[in-house]
Design an enzyme around this catalytic site. Structure first.
Site, PDB file in Angstrom:
ATOM      1  CE  LYS A 140      20.449  32.250  26.485  1.00 38.18           C
ATOM      2  NZ  LYS A 140      20.849  32.960  25.270  1.00 38.18           N
ATOM      3  N   GLY A 141      20.770  35.698  31.006  1.00 42.43           N
ATOM      4  CA  GLY A 141      21.477  35.630  32.295  1.00 42.43           C
ATOM      5  C   GLY A 141      20.711  36.380  33.371  1.00 42.43           C
ATOM      6  N   GLY A 167      44.084  43.842  32.997  1.00 45.47           N
ATOM      7  CA  GLY A 167      44.332  43.667  31.566  1.00 45.47           C
ATOM      8  C   GLY A 167      45.591  42.864  31.302  1.00 45.47           C
ATOM      9  CB  CYS A 210      44.722  42.555  38.381  1.00 43.53           C
ATOM     10  SG  CYS A 210      45.611  40.992  38.239  1.00 43.53           S
ATOM     11  CG  MET A 249      48.840  46.390  42.824  1.00 42.46           C
ATOM     12  SD  MET A 249      49.351  44.673  42.918  1.00 42.46           S
ATOM     13  CE  MET A 249      50.773  44.686  43.941  1.00 42.46           C
ATOM     14  NE  ARG A 284      50.068  33.597  31.542  1.00 41.75           N
ATOM     15  CZ  ARG A 284      49.449  32.413  31.536  1.00 41.75           C
ATOM     16  NH1 ARG A 284      49.818  31.466  32.357  1.00 41.75           N
ATOM     17  NH2 ARG A 284      48.467  32.185  30.696  1.00 41.75           N
ATOM     18  CG  HIS A 337      40.519  40.292  39.407  1.00 43.24           C
ATOM     19  ND1 HIS A 337      40.388  41.150  38.345  1.00 43.24           N
ATOM     20  CD2 HIS A 337      41.630  39.565  39.172  1.00 43.24           C
ATOM     21  CE1 HIS A 337      41.377  40.943  37.498  1.00 43.24           C
ATOM     22  NE2 HIS A 337      42.147  39.988  37.977  1.00 43.24           N
ATOM     23  CD  GLU A 388      37.337  42.882  39.479  1.00 41.26           C
ATOM     24  OE1 GLU A 388      37.944  43.191  40.526  1.00 41.26           O
ATOM     25  OE2 GLU A 388      37.932  42.516  38.443  1.00 41.26           O
TER      26      GLU A 388
HETATM   27  N1  GLN Z   1      48.728  40.877  32.896  1.00 44.52           N
HETATM   28  C1  GLN Z   1      48.899  40.875  34.308  1.00 44.52           C
HETATM   29  C2  GLN Z   1      49.333  39.511  34.830  1.00 44.52           C
HETATM   30  O1  GLN Z   1      49.137  38.506  34.181  1.00 44.52           O
HETATM   31  C3  GLN Z   1      47.661  41.342  35.024  1.00 44.52           C
HETATM   32  C4  GLN Z   1      46.469  40.457  34.833  1.00 44.52           C
HETATM   33  C5  GLN Z   1      45.175  41.072  35.243  1.00 44.52           C
HETATM   34  O2  GLN Z   1      45.039  42.300  35.287  1.00 44.52           O
HETATM   35  N2  GLN Z   1      44.168  40.268  35.473  1.00 44.52           N
HETATM   36  O3  GLN Z   1      49.859  39.396  35.886  1.00 44.52           O
END
Ligand code: GLN
Length: 542
Positions: A19-20, A357, A384, A387, A465, A510, A512
């Site tokens: 649908k998207g 992640g 994220c 890195m 975070r 991010h 992306e």
């Molecule tokens: N877990 C990491 C943080 O909270 C990286 C988060 C992510 O990759 N979006 O900073």
């Protein structure tokens, strides 16, 4: 609201019919005829937003400029239409109920019994119309999540029924996406499931105006006539949506079936000229006729479910097309990477991307992959958490802080290279409390990223975070890992890169989330270019 036209897209028979993509493709066609279009999605689950959902449940969580954690379909809307969406473009049942309950506690309904009809449906309609109120859009497409017949989506369907009367004739239209399965034993395409799902809609007082029929083979005129007859639609409103090679073919396939023309006719809008799709066709031409190819290892812990890294996979497609390069992605589970198998698993890659992640699972595998990219000068892109892993690896193996870690999973480390910011330490609630949405970033003159972006001031979206701990920055920079992007307001490190490496870039944000067909992301373009160069040198040496 009076001049805005509303198109609702529902789904029948099964979920995952796309649908998207149909909504985004229709949006693209209408936009390319000169209409101002946006797309919103209403999701029937009780979570306030998908921010608290495991990617295995619902795929990637897509973050908008204003920091809303939303459904991944909003990514398709932005990538196809090159528009920006906001929190208002994604509303869940949870959010609707939460709003109503807050109002109830404030006394807004004093004396009244608060009920699904009218209070919940009023709140849904209020949200249906929110984006149309200030005249910014000619057409608003609303995708209703789930399938018709689900208990959960009933209030949305009822609100649609009411909206038809609020909006008046010619301002409201329903497109029903359905499946026409092929039964091998019978050698036939079957219309019965669609008849049933249209009946289900009719039970709720909704007559679909157009049927978009997903199938794995062409739908014959006989089938179209049968569907028209049983489902009360003109035969030219039975639209075929045959499986496509790429989702980016779908706008052109829908154009061929005249979905856009039918919609405009029914809404009483001028068709205008032919839609301007030259740029789109050019993109498809490059995508389908690559002159070279690379293999990128995507190291992550949700690799069994491609939807978990949807925006990254799509960014590769955009950047691949720019470089006329087919980007083959090898999905590598960080959980199972170890010293013994790393050679074999990361063999023959032209680039390594370490995915975002949360949590400890798979971390050591990611750190190992970053080490390999650094030492072997393989193009590297860490996003994220990716890195953060690259930074930790550098801390451990170059700066020799052997227990360097993130306090996300090791609160006792002597080298908290990645740590919580002060204002994050006080936060107890999980939903919507990360550093979210667009933040400015200033690039260091002469850095790789400055040359790739071609400017020094950028803005990118965040969802995390933890941050680079600036206490360690000096020793990193002295040893060759520089902070090439800094947040001008907080001084936080947003990008790191290695000086002596052809392409080793880690971003706390991010990228992306901002890559679209019209504007592929410079960092992905640069990374793929570096992978092409790396492969060339590798081939020459062999
Ligand atoms: N877990 C990491 C943080 O909270 C990286 C988060 C992510 O990759 N979006 O900073």
């Amino acid at each position: 609201m009076a001049n805005t036209k509303y198109i609702f897209v529902t789904g029948g028979v099964t979920s995952s019919l796309g649908k998207g993509i149909i909504s985004a493709s229709l949006g693209k066609l209408l936009q390319s005829r000169g209409y101002k279009v946006t797309i919103q999605k209403f999701d029937p689950y009780i979570n306030i937003d998908p921010g608290t959902l495991n990617p295995y449940e619902h795929g990637e969580c897509y973050v908008t400029e204003d920091g809303a954690e939303t459904d991944l379909d909003l990514g398709h809307y932005e990538r196809f239409l090159n528009i920006r969406t906001t929190q208002a473009n994604n509303v869940t049942t949870g959010r609707i109920y939460n709003n109503v309950i807050i109002k109830e506690r404030e006394g807004a309904f004093l004396g009244k019994t608060v009920q699904v009809i009218p209070h919940i449906t009023d709140e849904i309609k209020h949200n249906f119309y929110a984006l149309g109120n200030n005249g910014d859009y000619d057409i608003i497409i609303t995708e209703i999540g789930g399938s018709v017949g689900d208990i959960e989506s009933l209030p949305f369907i009822e609100a649609m029924r009411q909206a038809k009367w609020d909006l008046g004739p010619g301002n409201f239209l329903v497109v029903h996406l359905t499946l026409i399965p092929y039964l091998k034993a019978a050698g036939e395409l079957k219309t019965k499931p669609t008849q049933h799902s249209v009946k289900k809609l009719l039970e709720s007082g909704i007559q679909p105006d157009l049927l978009v029929c997903r199938s794995d083979r062409p739908i014959t005129m006989d089938i179209r006539k049968k569907l028209a007859l049983f489902c009360n639609v003109p035969v030219n409103c039975v639209i075929q949506a045959q499986d496509a090679d790429t989702i980016y073919d779908v706008p052109l396939l829908m154009r061929k079936e005249k979905l856009d023309e039918r919609v405009l006719e029914k809404l009483g809008l001028e068709p205008g000229g032919e839609p301007t799709l030259e740029h789109w066709k050019e993109f498809l031409g490059r995508l389908k006729n690559p002159t070279n190819d690379v293999c990128i290892g995507l190291v992550g812990k949700y690799v069994e479910l491609f939807d978990a890294y949807k925006s990254i996979a799509e960014s590769f497609i955009h950047a691949g097309a720019v470089n006329e390069c087919k980007v083959n992605v090898k999905w590598i589970s960080s959980d199972f990477l170890d010293e013994e198998n790393i050679d074999e698993r990361l063999n023959n890659l032209d680039g390594i991307l370490i995915a975002p992640g949360f949590g400890e699972r798979g971390i050591e595998g990611k750190i190992m992959a970053a080490k390999r990219a650094r030492e072997n000068k393989i193009p590297f892109f860490g996003i994220c958490l990716g890195m953060q892993c690259a930074v930790i690896e550098f801390g451990r193996n170059v700066l020799k802080h052997c227990d360097a870690a993130s306090t996300e999973w090791n609160s006792n480390t002597k080298f908290p290279i990645i740590d919580l910011m002060e204002d994050q330490k006080k936060i107890k609630k999980k939903g919507g409390t990360m550093r979210l949405g667009a933040y400015p970033c200033e690039l260091k003159k002469g850095s790789k990223v400055a040359s790739v972006y071609g400017k020094l001031k950028i803005s990118e979206r965040h969802r995390h975070r933890y941050e680079f701990n600036n206490k360690f920055l000096k020793s990193f920079e002295e040893n060759g890992m520089i902070a090439s992007g800094i947040n001008p307001d907080s001084g936080l490190v947003e990008i790191v890169e290695l000086k002596k490496h052809p392409w080793f870039v880690g971003t706390q944000f991010h990228p992306e989330l901002k890559s679209t067909v019209t504007e592929p992301h410079p960092l992905f373009i640069g990374f793929i270019k570096a992978a092409i160069d790396y492969k060339k040198i590798k081939d020459e040496n062999n």
